[in-house]
Structure formats: structure tokens, C-alpha cells
Scaffold this active site. Sequence first.
Site, PDB file in Angstrom:
ATOM      1  N   ASP A 103       0.828  -1.217   0.000  1.00 51.21           N
ATOM      2  CA  ASP A 103       0.000   0.000   0.000  1.00 51.21           C
ATOM      3  C   ASP A 103       0.861   1.266   0.000  1.00 51.21           C
ATOM      4  O   ASP A 103       0.750   2.114   0.895  1.00 51.21           O
ATOM      5  CB  ASP A 103      -0.945   0.031   1.205  1.00 51.21           C
ATOM      6  CG  ASP A 103      -1.829  -1.190   1.308  1.00 51.21           C
ATOM      7  OD1 ASP A 103      -2.296  -1.674   0.269  1.00 51.21           O
ATOM      8  OD2 ASP A 103      -2.061  -1.657   2.443  1.00 51.21           O
ATOM      9  N   GLU A 118     -11.686  -1.248  -3.136  1.00 53.80           N
ATOM     10  CA  GLU A 118     -11.106  -0.507  -2.016  1.00 53.80           C
ATOM     11  C   GLU A 118      -9.932   0.335  -2.496  1.00 53.80           C
ATOM     12  O   GLU A 118      -9.618   0.381  -3.685  1.00 53.80           O
ATOM     13  CB  GLU A 118     -10.649  -1.469  -0.924  1.00 53.80           C
ATOM     14  CG  GLU A 118      -9.621  -2.492  -1.369  1.00 53.80           C
ATOM     15  CD  GLU A 118      -9.330  -3.541  -0.302  1.00 53.80           C
ATOM     16  OE1 GLU A 118      -9.960  -3.508   0.757  1.00 53.80           O
ATOM     17  OE2 GLU A 118      -8.460  -4.392  -0.544  1.00 53.80           O
TER      18      GLU A 118
END
Length: 323
Positions: A43, A210
Amino acid sequence: MRVHRAVTALVAAVLLALLPNAAQAAESYPDPRPLTGQQIIHDPTVLRLKSGQYVAYSTGGVIGARLSKDLKHWDDAGNAFAEPPSWWYEYNDTGDPWAPDISYRAGRYWLYYAVSSWGTNHSAIGVATSPSGLPGTWTDHGKVFTSETTDTWNAIDPAITRADGRLWMSFGSYWTGIRMVELNPHTGKARANTPVHHLATRPDAPYAVEGPYIVKHGRHFYLFASYDACCSGVNSTYKIKVGRSTTITGPYVDSTGKPMLEGGGDLLLEGHGRYVGTGGQSVFQDRGRDILAYHYYDAEDEGTPKLGLNQLNWTKTGWPVVT
């Protein structure tokens, strides 16, 4: 015959250039740039600091940090925080934060992040500021926005966008997908009683979309999001899709006009070869270029998550292409 072939090839090239996501439409995905040093990351959020260094923050540790002078070689730089702020433990037992987002405004660097536990939407997004953006210099300011099990959204995966003098935060994971709220630009936190806008979802549970990130290009806002499943090494199915809107709160549609609230989205990048489960993306500018940062799971290194960087180019019709 040669002239006919040349004309045919030219027409084909022109048509391909006009297609949104031309390279991706042909299922020809570029490999990430070659990197050296500490490449393990998940991420990633990347920014070029005023000092000229590049910093990458990520899930892992107390917001793991990497530093680079050239975007090619990366050094481990520890963590954003020496230890977790105490309030993080309200949302998980370990105090581990997820999916940070770094930005710069009002003379300070801002670091947003999420704290939660796997499989629940009892979650919170927090914020910290720093004068330099370097690890070890962050001051935490507590909660920005939260979600509870009674909510239909999940307050994780924050990303900040400025538009028309206003500050916005997109966020979300599963639980009906991607949402957005307006922030107070002075505090960096959600305004009281702010509406929660719905930007993207899937037609069927578990609504596997997401990690939003929104950028402005031309007259459109572009919503990048990760679809399907992360965090399973070589079995991960993450891929990046994109839609656009003329207003930051949507509606976002893909190149066919299908709304992202109805499962739409152009496929921008997916796994190929050793580069499995591409996602967890963000976008940053470097000397006038748009750069896509993401993680992939290296099939030639036991599924280890690593940093991927590619330039984003834009077609004549205004759609991004990974190069």
C-alpha cells in the site's frame, strides 16, 4: 501492396491511440520500473519532498518508511512513528496502521492512515503532520473520521484530494465500496455532520473494491481503485480500475459510460508474469509527470510484496495508460 499495408498499419495505430487504456485493452501490461535496495512494501504512498528526496510510506511497522534520491534505489528508513499512539489500540490489539497517504499543503506534510482489524468496519482514519515529511518527525492529531459496525462503509484506505479550494477525503473497503467526505482544511479532519458521498461499488457482496485515489487531469477527476482480493501472496487477485467524473463527488463512469456505482471501471493494470496482484495504488507528480505507485506480489520471490512504479500517460480522449 506496401502502400496498402502502410496505410492499414497507420489507421490501426491511430485507432489504438484513441482507445482508452490502449495498452491495457490489448492485455499488454508494462512491467514496473527496475528498482534496487529495499523494495518490500505494501500500500505505498510516495512523494517528492522539498528537500529533493523521495519518501515512501506503507502498511507494515508503525507506518514503514523508505527513502530514495532517484526513485530507483530505496533505503529502509524505519517508521513514521517510534511507537503507536495509544488511541490506535481502540481499533486493534497490535496498534498496526494501514494504507497511509502523504500530501503537502499549508506549509506542512500531512500523513493520513487507517487503524482497524481484519474483517470488521470498526475502523478509524487518523492524521499526523510534519515540517519535513521525514520519518520520526510526525506529530499525531488523532481521529479524522470513524466507522462502526452499524455503518454501511469502512473508514480505511484514506486519500486526500483538493478541488476548488475545498479538501476531500476518499476512503473505503468492501462494505459497499468507496465513499468520500469533506474535510476542514485547517484541522484536516471531517467537518461536523458532513455528507458521506458514495463513489463506487460492485453489484454483489462482498463488494470487493477498495483503496481509492483521485487525481485531477484536464477537466475531469479520475478515481483509481483496487478491485478483488489482496494480501494472499501469489494467490492475490488485486487489479486497478479507473473511472472519471466532471465533479469530485461523482458520478464516476468508465469509458463506456457505465457508472462505477454499478460495477463499472476501465481496467488499468492487472497481474502479469511474476507481477501478481497489482494494487494498493496511489499517484504522485514528479517533475510534471504522473507516476503510479502500487504493490505487487513477486511470484519469483515467494509472493513477497514489492514496490511498483510506472508513469501514467494520457490518451487523446483523456484516459490514463500505464507505461
